[in-house]
Write an enzyme that holds these catalytic residues in place. Structure first.
Site, short mmCIF file in Angstrom:
data_model
loop_
_atom_site.label_atom_id
_atom_site.label_comp_id
_atom_site.label_asym_id
_atom_site.label_seq_id
_atom_site.Cartn_x
_atom_site.Cartn_y
_atom_site.Cartn_z
N VAL A 4 0.86 -1.31 -0.02
CA VAL A 4 -0.02 -0.02 0.02
C VAL A 4 0.89 1.18 -0.07
O VAL A 4 1.94 1.33 0.76
CB VAL A 4 -1.04 0.06 1.36
CG1 VAL A 4 -1.82 1.18 1.01
CG2 VAL A 4 -1.76 -1.03 1.17
N VAL A 5 0.61 1.95 -0.89
CA VAL A 5 1.75 3.14 -1.10
C VAL A 5 1.02 4.43 -0.21
O VAL A 5 -0.32 4.81 -0.08
CB VAL A 5 1.63 3.82 -2.71
CG1 VAL A 5 2.50 5.02 -2.68
CG2 VAL A 5 2.25 2.58 -3.68
N LYS A 6 1.70 4.99 0.65
CA LYS A 6 1.42 6.03 1.46
C LYS A 6 1.71 7.37 0.71
O LYS A 6 2.78 7.74 0.41
CB LYS A 6 2.25 5.95 2.79
CG LYS A 6 1.61 6.74 4.05
CD LYS A 6 2.44 6.18 5.38
CE LYS A 6 1.83 7.01 6.55
NZ LYS A 6 2.62 6.78 7.47
N VAL A 7 0.56 8.17 0.79
CA VAL A 7 0.60 9.23 -0.06
C VAL A 7 -0.14 10.36 0.92
O VAL A 7 -1.19 10.24 1.34
CB VAL A 7 -0.42 9.15 -1.40
CG1 VAL A 7 -0.46 10.61 -2.25
CG2 VAL A 7 0.10 8.16 -2.18
N ASN A 28 -2.86 4.59 0.82
CA ASN A 28 -3.32 5.10 2.13
C ASN A 28 -3.07 6.79 1.98
O ASN A 28 -1.77 7.03 2.03
CB ASN A 28 -2.33 4.56 3.17
CG ASN A 28 -2.87 5.06 4.51
OD1 ASN A 28 -3.62 5.85 4.79
ND2 ASN A 28 -1.89 4.82 5.64
#
Length: 142
Positions: A4-7, A28
């Site tokens: 999940v890429v945290k942005v 996320n």
């Protein structure tokens, strides 16, 4: 599939979430402090939105109330974005966020272990141990 890429919740972050979402990449959206930000994240297709409830509480607002508001909006609008309660400070925060509609939380271990604790559990366990010792003593005497 397990990434999940945290942005961050910024204008370019919303653009990135839209791109990732369109390409099947989970995201996320982090550093969310308002319902408006949560709406933008959901509209862009974020998998998760992370309101920082402890930091919101620190600023004089109610972080759990924000979770409730986001959950209500997401339900009404049919958004599939999940609410990830962040900046958890206590076991009570975990319970309140779950009750308010959070799907997931990130939490320090102490807060999770705090869910195990209750004074009546400690009293009950002490009573069980005491009763077991009495039973053992009676069995030895008999």
């Amino acid at each position: 599939p397990n990434i999940v890429v945290k942005v961050p919740m910024i204008k370019d972050g919303i653009k990135a979430i839209k791109y990732f979402s369109d390409n099947g990449i989970k995201t996320n959206c982090t550093l969310v402090f308002s319902a408006g930000q949560a709406i933008l994240a959901a509209k862009a297709g974020a998998t998760y939105v992370s309101p920082f409830i402890g930091r919101i509480d620190d600023s004089g607002w109610d972080g759990v109330q924000l979770i409730e508001q986001i959950a209500r909006i997401y339900t009404l609008q049919g958004f599939t974005t999940q609410i990830l309660a962040a900046s958890i400070r206590s076991a009570n925060h975990i319970i309140a966020c779950a009750e308010a509609g959070a799907d997931v939380c990130t939490s320090p271990l102490d807060s999770i272990l705090g869910l195990l604790k209750h004074p009546l559990t400690d009293i009950g366990l002490a009573k069980f141990v005491e009763d077991a010792k009495k039973m053992q003593q009676e069995a030895v005497v008999a």
